[in-house]
Design an enzyme around this catalytic site. Structure first.
Site, PDB file in Angstrom:
ATOM      1  N   TRP A 146      24.524  36.815  45.082  1.00  0.00           N
ATOM      2  CA  TRP A 146      23.125  36.839  45.492  1.00  0.00           C
ATOM      3  C   TRP A 146      22.160  36.395  44.406  1.00  0.00           C
ATOM      4  O   TRP A 146      20.991  36.152  44.672  1.00  0.00           O
ATOM      5  CB  TRP A 146      22.737  38.252  45.939  1.00  0.00           C
ATOM      6  CG  TRP A 146      23.210  39.343  45.020  1.00  0.00           C
ATOM      7  CD1 TRP A 146      24.313  40.126  45.188  1.00  0.00           C
ATOM      8  CD2 TRP A 146      22.613  39.771  43.788  1.00  0.00           C
ATOM      9  NE1 TRP A 146      24.445  41.014  44.143  1.00  0.00           N
ATOM     10  CE2 TRP A 146      23.408  40.814  43.270  1.00  0.00           C
ATOM     11  CE3 TRP A 146      21.477  39.379  43.072  1.00  0.00           C
ATOM     12  CZ2 TRP A 146      23.115  41.465  42.065  1.00  0.00           C
ATOM     13  CZ3 TRP A 146      21.181  40.020  41.874  1.00  0.00           C
ATOM     14  CH2 TRP A 146      21.992  41.045  41.388  1.00  0.00           C
ATOM     15  N   LYS A 178      30.652  31.945  52.689  1.00  0.00           N
ATOM     16  CA  LYS A 178      30.201  33.307  52.932  1.00  0.00           C
ATOM     17  C   LYS A 178      29.291  33.738  51.790  1.00  0.00           C
ATOM     18  O   LYS A 178      29.743  34.016  50.683  1.00  0.00           O
ATOM     19  CB  LYS A 178      31.358  34.300  53.038  1.00  0.00           C
ATOM     20  CG  LYS A 178      30.902  35.636  53.650  1.00  0.00           C
ATOM     21  CD  LYS A 178      31.702  36.825  53.181  1.00  0.00           C
ATOM     22  CE  LYS A 178      31.264  37.379  51.868  1.00  0.00           C
ATOM     23  NZ  LYS A 178      29.903  38.001  51.885  1.00  0.00           N
ATOM     24  N   SER A 186      31.870  39.398  40.674  1.00  0.00           N
ATOM     25  CA  SER A 186      32.356  40.337  39.667  1.00  0.00           C
ATOM     26  C   SER A 186      33.848  40.163  39.417  1.00  0.00           C
ATOM     27  O   SER A 186      34.603  39.691  40.273  1.00  0.00           O
ATOM     28  CB  SER A 186      32.086  41.773  40.119  1.00  0.00           C
ATOM     29  OG  SER A 186      32.952  42.129  41.180  1.00  0.00           O
ATOM     30  N   TYR A 194      44.617  38.817  47.652  1.00  0.00           N
ATOM     31  CA  TYR A 194      44.600  38.245  48.999  1.00  0.00           C
ATOM     32  C   TYR A 194      45.453  36.984  49.049  1.00  0.00           C
ATOM     33  O   TYR A 194      46.169  36.736  50.038  1.00  0.00           O
ATOM     34  CB  TYR A 194      43.171  37.905  49.419  1.00  0.00           C
ATOM     35  CG  TYR A 194      42.208  39.057  49.478  1.00  0.00           C
ATOM     36  CD1 TYR A 194      42.635  40.373  49.706  1.00  0.00           C
ATOM     37  CD2 TYR A 194      40.836  38.847  49.308  1.00  0.00           C
ATOM     38  CE1 TYR A 194      41.746  41.428  49.755  1.00  0.00           C
ATOM     39  CE2 TYR A 194      39.927  39.899  49.358  1.00  0.00           C
ATOM     40  CZ  TYR A 194      40.389  41.175  49.578  1.00  0.00           C
ATOM     41  OH  TYR A 194      39.489  42.207  49.627  1.00  0.00           O
ATOM     42  N   CYS A 222      25.173  35.870  35.228  1.00  0.00           N
ATOM     43  CA  CYS A 222      26.475  36.084  34.594  1.00  0.00           C
ATOM     44  C   CYS A 222      26.475  35.580  33.155  1.00  0.00           C
ATOM     45  O   CYS A 222      27.222  36.083  32.315  1.00  0.00           O
ATOM     46  CB  CYS A 222      27.579  35.422  35.399  1.00  0.00           C
ATOM     47  SG  CYS A 222      27.254  33.704  35.822  1.00  0.00           S
ATOM     48  N   GLU A 238      29.146  44.626  31.689  1.00  0.00           N
ATOM     49  CA  GLU A 238      28.109  43.763  32.243  1.00  0.00           C
ATOM     50  C   GLU A 238      27.129  44.615  33.030  1.00  0.00           C
ATOM     51  O   GLU A 238      27.506  45.295  33.988  1.00  0.00           O
ATOM     52  CB  GLU A 238      28.723  42.696  33.141  1.00  0.00           C
ATOM     53  CG  GLU A 238      27.692  41.706  33.670  1.00  0.00           C
ATOM     54  CD  GLU A 238      28.313  40.618  34.528  1.00  0.00           C
ATOM     55  OE1 GLU A 238      27.883  39.471  34.399  1.00  0.00           O
ATOM     56  OE2 GLU A 238      29.225  40.933  35.322  1.00  0.00           O
TER      57      GLU A 238
END
Length: 496
Positions: free
Chosen positions: A166, A190, A244, A254, A301, A400
Site C-alpha cells: 500500500w 492483487k 514484508s 505456497y 522499504c 523495520e
C-alpha cells in the site's frame, strides 16, 4: 497543478466516483457479494465498498489470464506492437493523472502533491520506458560447430501473479506489471486491501487504452485469502511480491505446496545511512537524512531508518536533523502545504507507537516527536520522531518500523561503521557520505545491500535495477533486468 488550493483539492476529491469492483477479463466484476469498507486514513471516513476476492474470484481472474496467454493475441503480438500499446496506457494514465493521484492520497494518506508529482510520475515513466524497450531485446545465436545452429530465445513465462503493498500502490504495481506485459505475459494484480482503489482504476484504464481482455486483471482482497489463493494457484507461473519478509516466506511455501512457480520477492529493509566527518556537505547530509526518513510518512522499504554518524559529528548532525523534523508540517494529505500526511491505518499507527514505547523502555533518548497529532481530524497522524543513544541491539535498530521514526547510532571508525551497517537481516539499500573516492568504493563494496547511494539518497531511474540481498528478497525490479523475472530461456539446437 501547483496552483491548486487546499479547498479545490478537497472539492475534486469529493467528486470522485470510487469503484471497488474487481476488473476481470476486461470488465468490472462486483464479485460474489463479499465486500469490505475501505476507510481513509485522512479523516477516518468510509471511501468505498471494495469487492473482497475469495477463491472463486481468484479462479476467474487466473482463468482469464490463462486464456489470454494460451490462446489470446497478446503473447503473439510483435514486440513493437506490445510496446505501442503500453505507450497508449501511459498516455491515458497521464490524462487521468489527477484522478489517480487523488485516489492514492485518499486511500493511503500520502500528500496529494507527492502522489501527483512522484508516484504518478514514476508509474507513467515506467509504462513508457518498458513500452519503448519492448522491441529492443535480442535473442542469441552462440558460435558452435560448423554443422549446427544454436538459438537461445527468451520467451514469456506465462501467467504472472503480482501482489503489491500500500505504500506506493501504483509505482510498485507499475514496476511489476509493465515489464511482465512487455515480455508478453498476462497478469493478475492483487493490491493491498489498504490501497485497492488506485490499482483497480489502473486495470480499467489499461483496458480502455486497448489491452485485450484478460491481459491485466485486478482483484481486491486481503492477503490471507486472496493472496494465498493466488500464491497456491496451479495456473500461475510466476509470482512477484513486494511486502514484508514474513509474508514473503508464505509465498515461498505456497510455491512449494503448489506447482513450484517462480517467486520473486522484494521485502523489508532497515537501511543504514552512514555520514563520515569528510562528507562534502554535512548540512546537506543531515537534510537528506531527515527527508529520507520522513518522506511518505516513513512508509518506505528503503527508508534510511538507521542514521550512522561518526561520534565526532554526531551531535551536530543530530541537531540538524531534529531541527528539520520540528519544522515539518503534518497535515491533511489534500493540503498542498502538507509535508507529511497520515499513516495508512489506525492499526499501523498503533504498531509504530509500540516501537516508540519500546525504544523509550530500552533507554534510547527521544529528541523529537514521539506522539500522535491532529487528534481531532479522525485521521492517523504521527509526529516526525527522532531517537539518539540507540544501541545496535535495541529493537529500534533491528526491526523495520515502517513509519517516521529515525534511530541515530554512532561509531568511531570506518570498520565499526560497516559492521553496524551490515548487522541486520536486511540488505535492501544503504548510503554513504564521504569526499574520499577510495572510501566510497571500498565501503560500497563492503555494504551488503542491493543499492548503495553515495552522497545522496533515493536517487536513480529506470535504467538501473532495484532489489535486495539477504532477507530483503531476490530478483530485481526496474531496468532491462526486470524482464528476467518474466521470461524463460529456451535453447533450440539445429543439426545442419
Amino acid at each position: 497543478m501547483t496552483d491548486v488550493t487546499h479547498e479545490e483539492w478537497v472539492r475534486r476529491a469529493m467528486s470522485l466516483d470510487l469503484s471497488g469492483a474487481h476488473h476481470i477479463d476486461g470488465t468490472d466484476d462486483p464479485g460474489g457479494g463479499a465486500a469490505f469498507t475501505l476507510v481513509s486514513p485522512r479523516d477516518g471516513r468510509a471511501l468505498a465498498q471494495v469487492a473482497d476476492a475469495g477463491q472463486a474470484e481468484i479462479d476467474l481472474a487466473v482463468a482469464a489470464a490463462r486464456r489470454a496467454f494460451d490462446s489470446g493475441p497478446w503473447p503473439r503480438l510483435a514486440p513493437a506492437e506490445r510496446g505501442r500499446m503500453l505507450l497508449r496506457v501511459a498516455e491515458l494514465l497521464e490524462e487521468r493523472r489527477e484522478e489517480l493521484a487523488l485516489t492514492v492520497s485518499l486511500e493511503m494518506g500520502k500528500a496529494v502533491t507527492d502522489a501527483y508529482g512522484i508516484e504518478l510520475r514514476a508509474l507513467i515513466t515506467t509504462f513508457r520506458w518498458y513500452g519503448q524497450l519492448a522491441d529492443k531485446l535480442t535473442d542469441e545465436s552462440p558460435h558452435t560447430a560448423p554443422d549446427a545452429l544454436a538459438l537461445v530465445t527468451r520467451e514469456p513465462a506465462g501467467v504472472v501473479g503480482a501482489v503489491v503493498p500500500w505504500n506506493f500502490p501504483l509505482t510498485l504495481a507499475g514496476w511489476k506489471v509493465a515489464p511482465a506485459l512487455a515480455a508478453g505475459c498476462t497478469v493478475v494484480l492483487k493490491p493491498s486491501e489498504n490501497s485497492p482503489l488506485s490499482a483497480l482504476l489502473l486495470g480499467r484504464l489499461a483496458t480502455e487504452a486497448g489491452l485485450p481482455p484478460g491481459v491485466l486483471n485486478v482483484v481486491g482482497g486481503d492477503g490471507p485469502v486472496a493472496g494465498r489463493a493466488l500464491g497456491l494457484h496451479p495456473d500461475v507461473d510466476v509470482l512477484a511480491f513486494t511486502g514484508s519478509t514474513a509474508v514473503g516466506r508464505h509465498f515461498l511455501r505456497y510455491s512449494a505446496d503448489s506447482n513450484l512457480k517462480r517467486v520473486w520477492l522484494e521485502l523489508g529493509g532497515k537501511s543504514p545511512n552512514i555520514i563520515l566527518p569528510d562528507a562534502p556537505d554535512l548540512e546537506q547530509a543531515a537534510a537528506t537524512a531527515a527527508w529520507g526518513i520522513f518522506f511518505n510518512q516513513g512508509e518506505m522499504c528503503t527508508a534510511p531508518s538507521r542514521l550512522l554518524v561518526h561520534s565526532s559529528i554526531a551531535e551536530q548532525v543530530t541537531e540538524a536533523v531534529v531541527a528539520r523534523a520540528r519544522k515539518l508540517r503534518v497535515g491533511d494529505p489534500l493540503d498542498p502545504a502538507t509535508d507529511m500526511g497520515a499513516l495508512v491505518t489506525e492499526a499501523h499507527l498503533s504498531r509504530v507507537e509500540d516501537h516508540i514505547a519500546t525504544g523509550l523502555d530500552e533507554g534510547a533518548r527521544l529528541r523529537a516527536g514521539g506522539g500522535r497529532t491532529l487528534s481531532g481530524s479522525g485521521g492517523s497522524f504521527l509526529e516526525p520522531t527522532v531517537f539518539d543513544r540507540v544501541g545496535p541491539g535495541m529493537r529500534l535498530a533491528r526491526e523495520e518500523i515502517f513509519g517516521p521514526v529515525l534511530s541515530v547510532l554512532t561509531f568511531d571508525d570506518l570498520d565499526e561503521a560497516v559492521r553496524l551497517a551490515n548487522a541486520t537481516e536486511y540488505g535492501l539499500a544503504a548510503a554513504l557520505w564521504t569526499s574520499d573516492l577510495s572510501t566510497a568504493h571500498k565501503v560500497s563494496r563492503a555494504l551488503r545491500a542491493g543499492t548503495v547511494w553515495v552522497n545522496c539518497y533515493e536517487e536513480g531511474d529506470l535504467t538501473v535495477p532495484f532489489g535486495g540481498m539477504k532477507q530483503s528478497g531476490n530478483g530485481r525490479d526496474k531496468s532491462a533486468h526486470a524482464l528476467e523475472k518474466y521470461t524463460e530461456l529456451k535453447t533450440t539446437w539445429i543439426q545442419l
